[in-house]
Design a protein around this motif. Structure first.
Motif, PDB file in Angstrom:
ATOM      1  N   UNK A 225       0.813  -1.215   0.000  1.00  0.00           N
ATOM      2  CA  UNK A 225       0.000   0.000   0.000  1.00  0.00           C
ATOM      3  C   UNK A 225       0.848   1.267   0.000  1.00  0.00           C
ATOM      4  N   UNK A 226       2.157   1.137   0.058  1.00  0.00           N
ATOM      5  CA  UNK A 226       3.018   2.317   0.013  1.00  0.00           C
ATOM      6  C   UNK A 226       3.181   2.798  -1.417  1.00  0.00           C
ATOM      7  N   UNK A 227       3.600   4.039  -1.556  1.00  0.00           N
ATOM      8  CA  UNK A 227       3.769   4.639  -2.873  1.00  0.00           C
ATOM      9  C   UNK A 227       5.024   4.126  -3.558  1.00  0.00           C
ATOM     10  N   UNK A 228       5.030   4.091  -4.876  1.00  0.00           N
ATOM     11  CA  UNK A 228       6.265   3.762  -5.593  1.00  0.00           C
ATOM     12  C   UNK A 228       7.379   4.719  -5.181  1.00  0.00           C
ATOM     13  N   UNK A 229       8.560   4.183  -4.974  1.00  0.00           N
ATOM     14  CA  UNK A 229       9.689   4.994  -4.540  1.00  0.00           C
ATOM     15  C   UNK A 229       9.818   5.115  -3.038  1.00  0.00           C
ATOM     16  N   UNK A 230       8.910   4.472  -2.275  1.00  0.00           N
ATOM     17  CA  UNK A 230       8.949   4.596  -0.821  1.00  0.00           C
ATOM     18  C   UNK A 230      10.116   3.813  -0.232  1.00  0.00           C
ATOM     19  N   UNK A 231      10.828   4.440   0.654  1.00  0.00           N
ATOM     20  CA  UNK A 231      11.881   3.747   1.388  1.00  0.00           C
ATOM     21  C   UNK A 231      11.282   2.865   2.477  1.00  0.00           C
ATOM     22  N   UNK A 232      10.103   3.245   2.964  1.00  0.00           N
ATOM     23  CA  UNK A 232       9.415   2.470   3.976  1.00  0.00           C
ATOM     24  C   UNK A 232       8.289   1.703   3.290  1.00  0.00           C
TER      25      UNK A 232
END
Length: 466
Positions: free
Chosen positions: A440-447
């Protein structure tokens, strides 16, 4: 490549390739942590894992900002995935004379804690000492000279810290008098002074966010009885002397702070692998075991401490390990901690004050080592079952059950699992395969953020390099 948002919402297995951004990793969602047995937890019922560093400045005036720690250093730690700091202070500086407190000094420690909090970093406030006081052979004065009673015995032989513990008559007599609660110059016992000092410090942190808790004393030394602790531990000292002493500090802190965790420590001999007999000093339900890993050869330190914490139902954190730049050893230790699924805080060689290594400035790069920066689950919306990281291939795997760690407290319906993925491990982005959940995180998310799919009992996550 990137994927369409409709695919990102698919249930079951999902494959992503994500580029990493350079902004600091997102802060944890809650500023106060509790525990369920040996696991740290947040207000959503998630299991929280801490990767941290120690921050102890041993030169006068004994606070990190005086050594150069500042905003860019907190940012550096957050950018490298660290979400905890063991923040040390000196009793010597808090209480320069019996019953007289330096509130300006305490405010300096508070300001560093607040700085770390702005980056979502939890502070374990730590009363730190190494061999008591310079007058009895220590390399710095963590504890005050007015509480130091060597009774005229010589400091020599003194080969320097830490060997001074084993050799110096003055060193061991001072500890013996401390455990006997020798009266300070004002007639009040040194242990009563210590407990009152802790209450004075804790009241400044009681209502502050991102305070993990209080580490009651660093590496307490048995004094003259130390030979009886090898190789089978110090049951009489830990149960009969050390526990009652730390109970005084715990009770004093609870008068001013009912919220944060209280971390007690076993004898220093446990750092080297002796068995741990240290009980929860007061039976406080919000307590934790702070223990260290400097085992040589067979590493029994991790299991000794973890077994003790599990037996007593308290939180477990490895609050010191390392003191080396040997990347292979650090990797082995980090792998071992992953196998045991424990939180940890690194001790950098730069913080040592030994005969051949004076302390270096406590800035971000000096507090960590690239060998310990790795992927890990900062928050698990369920019960962790296993995780590991292969440093050669870059493959990270995580398995967890969807049910919460505490049967009496379900995981919040909207809670997500968060996995930190460092750019040093995935310089060209990463692929994610999920079974039983959804990214569910955005593309490019480190987390990396994951939601459990409805009706699923287990979630399996695999992260690889493209």
């Amino acid at each position: 490549m990137t994927i369409r948002s409709s695919m990102a919402r698919c249930l079951g297995a999902a494959m992503l390739v994500l580029g990493l951004t350079t902004q600091a990793a997102a802060a944890p969602s809650t500023p106060v942590l509790g525990h369920a047995g040996r696991w740290l937890t947040d207000d959503q019922g998630r299991v929280i894992t801490l990767h941290g560093v120690n921050l102890v400045y041993k030169k006068p005036p004994y606070f990190p900002a005086a050594g150069g720690f500042g905003e860019k250093d907190a940012q550096f730690l957050a950018d490298n995935g660290f979400n905890a700091v063991r923040l040390g202070f000196a009793w010597n500086a808090v209480e320069p004379q019996p019953g007289v407190y330096d509130d300006g000094y305490i405010e300096q420690i508070v300001q560093t804690q607040q700085l770390l909090a702005r980056y979502g970093i939890h502070s374990l406030v730590d009363s730190h000492q190494d061999a008591f006081n310079e007058s009895v052979g220590a390399s710095w004065s963590g504890f005050p000279e007015w509480a130091t009673f060597p009774d005229g015995l010589p400091v020599q032989p003194n080969p320097g810290f830490p060997l001074v513990y084993f050799t110096s008559p003055a060193q061991n007599q001072t500890w013996a008098n401390f455990w006997r609660d020798r009266a300070a110059p004002d007639g009040v016992g040194v242990q009563e002074h210590y407990a009152a000092m802790w209450a004075h410090v804790a009241q400044r942190f009681a209502d502050r966010p991102y305070v993990l808790g209080y580490d009651l004393i660093n590496e307490p030394w048995p004094g003259w009885d130390y030979p009886t602790c090898f190789p089978n531990g110090c049951p009489d000292f830990e149960r009969g002397v050390l526990a009652p002493f730390q109970a005084k500090a715990m009770k004093a802190i609870r008068e001013v702070d009912r919220k944060h965790l209280l971390f007690y420590e076993p004898s220093l001999t446990n750092d080297f692998g002796t068995p741990d007999f240290m009980p929860n000093p007061t039976g406080d339900p919000d307590a934790g075991l702070s223990y260290h890993d400097y085992c040589v050869g067979e590493d029994t330190c991790v299991t000794n401490g973890l077994d003790r914490a599990v037996a007593d139902g308290v939180a477990a954190v490895v609050t010191e390990f390392g003191a080396t730049t040997d990347a292979a050893r650090l990797t082995r230790l980090a792998d071992r901690f992953d196998d045991s699924m424990v939180s940890w805080m690194f001790w950098s060689l730069a913080q040592n004050q030994t005969p051949n290594h004076p302390q270096e400035p406590p800035t971000g790069p000096n507090l960590m080592d690239p060998a310990i920066v790795r992927p890990y689950p900062r928050a698990v919306a369920g019960t962790p079952q296993q995780w590991n990281y292969d440093t050669t291939t870059g493959t990270f795997t995580l398995w967890y059950g969807a049910a919460g760690i505490d049967p009496g407290r379900p995981v919040a319906a909207d809670a997500v699992t968060e996995v930190y993925l460092p750019p040093s491990a995935y310089p060209d982005g990463y692929q994610v395969q999920v079974q039983g959940g959804t990214v569910v995180s955005s593309p490019g998310a480190r987390l990396l953020q994951l939601a459990t799919a409805p009706g699923q009992g287990t979630v399996q996550v695999t992260v690889t390099r493209p």
